[in-house]
Design an enzyme around this catalytic site. Structure first.
Site, PDB file in Angstrom:
ATOM      1  N   LYS A 187       0.809  -1.228   0.000  1.00 58.78           N
ATOM      2  CA  LYS A 187       0.000   0.000   0.000  1.00 58.78           C
ATOM      3  C   LYS A 187       0.839   1.274   0.000  1.00 58.78           C
ATOM      4  CE  LYS A 187      -4.127  -2.040   2.069  1.00 58.78           C
ATOM      5  NZ  LYS A 187      -5.171  -1.911   3.118  1.00 58.78           N
ATOM      6  N   ASP A 243     -10.378   2.213   1.580  1.00 65.26           N
ATOM      7  CA  ASP A 243     -10.603   1.673   2.926  1.00 65.26           C
ATOM      8  C   ASP A 243     -11.299   2.710   3.811  1.00 65.26           C
ATOM      9  OD1 ASP A 243      -9.472  -0.857   2.533  1.00 65.26           O
ATOM     10  OD2 ASP A 243      -7.457  -0.149   3.022  1.00 65.26           O
ATOM     11  N   GLY A 277      -5.113  -1.190  18.663  1.00 66.96           N
ATOM     12  CA  GLY A 277      -4.024  -1.426  17.732  1.00 66.96           C
ATOM     13  C   GLY A 277      -3.478  -0.151  17.140  1.00 66.96           C
TER      14      GLY A 277
END
Length: 275
Positions: free
Chosen positions: A68, A105, A128
């Site tokens: 990415k 996304d 996270g």
């Protein structure tokens, strides 16, 4: 007859990717009989040669880890959304030969939440601190009006998340992972961790929690997602994100106004059920 058109997902490892299932379902529903969508095992070292070898039959690429960021120097242009998190998961190859990168996304995550009635929240938590967490922060920049608490395992990760918060205009506060059981009191929790990382939190979910968006999709449900649902909270999974980001990819690559969300989700659910 239409000329053949190609698209594919690239990454390493790639064998697990559901993208071919979703995109092929869209092509079938749209009657795009000459379109094909494949998967290719490509790592960072092999990416430049792969991109250089694309001919004019190619319409687009989907990128997953670890590509990415590696794709960005190979592009002619990237969207503001992709630039905001330095991550491209979508490349459209234009008729004049340009390579244009985007990140679906972020709007995909927002669209998935909107579908479940979550349009604005006063605060949120992120579990996270990896690449998906930065995309989660970019989405929260648009829908969260207050602070976001990021639960992380190290001070280096905490600093990284605070840096993304400053860049994206989000009030990010960090907490040690050992305090992550407190996250379930937030109206929206986005879990971006690998499989197993949140399992221990399942026993500590509060009664009547808000919304959990766990980006994993296999195995599903995760223990955290199952506990959350049992206690009356709303749960979204990784398939929700995959489908909504793929809808946007199909629209960009093919030029259709509205990709077939229901057909794509049905195909994804059937594929997961068969694993």
């Amino acid at each position: 007859m239409q000329a053949p058109r190609r698209a594919a997902v690239l990454g390493s490892p790639i064998a697990h990717s559901l993208s071919p299932v979703l995109h092929r379902a869209a092509y079938a529903a749209l009657g795009l009989d000459t379109w094909t969508y494949d998967r290719f095992e490509v790592d960072e070292d092999g990416l430049p040669a792969f991109v250089a070898g694309l001919d004019d039959s190619w319409a687009g690429l989907s990128l997953t880890m670890p590509l990415k960021r590696a794709i960005i120097p190979l592009l002619d242009e990237i969207s503001d959304t992709a630039a905001s998190v330095e991550a491209v998961n979508t490349v459209v190859l234009t008729e004049d030969g340009r390579r244009v990168g985007d990140n679906t996304d972020i709007p995909g995550l927002i669209a998935a939440l909107r579908e479940r009635g979550v349009e604005k929240v006063e605060s949120a938590a992120v579990l996270g601190a990896g690449a998906t967490a930065s995309s989660a922060l970019a989405a929260l920049a648009r829908i969260c009006t207050g602070p976001v608490t990021a639960y992380v395992r190290s001070e280096a990760r905490a600093e990284e998340m605070r840096g993304w918060g400053e860049r994206l205009g989000v009030d990010v506060r960090t907490a040690d992972w050992e305090q992550a059981h407190r996250a379930s009191s937030a109206p929206l929790v986005i879990a971006t961790t690998p499989a197993g990382a949140t399992d221990a939190l399942a026993a500590e979910v509060t009664d009547a929690p808000g919304t959990l968006f766990d980006v994993l999709y296999h195995p599903w449900p995760t223990p955290l997602a199952a506990a959350w649902s049992e206690r009356g909270g709303a749960v979204l999974g990784g398939l929700d994100l995959l489908v909504h980001q793929a809808v946007l990819q199909v629209e960009q690559m093919t030029g259709v106004v509205e990709a077939p969300l229901a057909a794509m989700r049905d195909a994804g659910e059937k594929a997961l059920a068969a694993t």
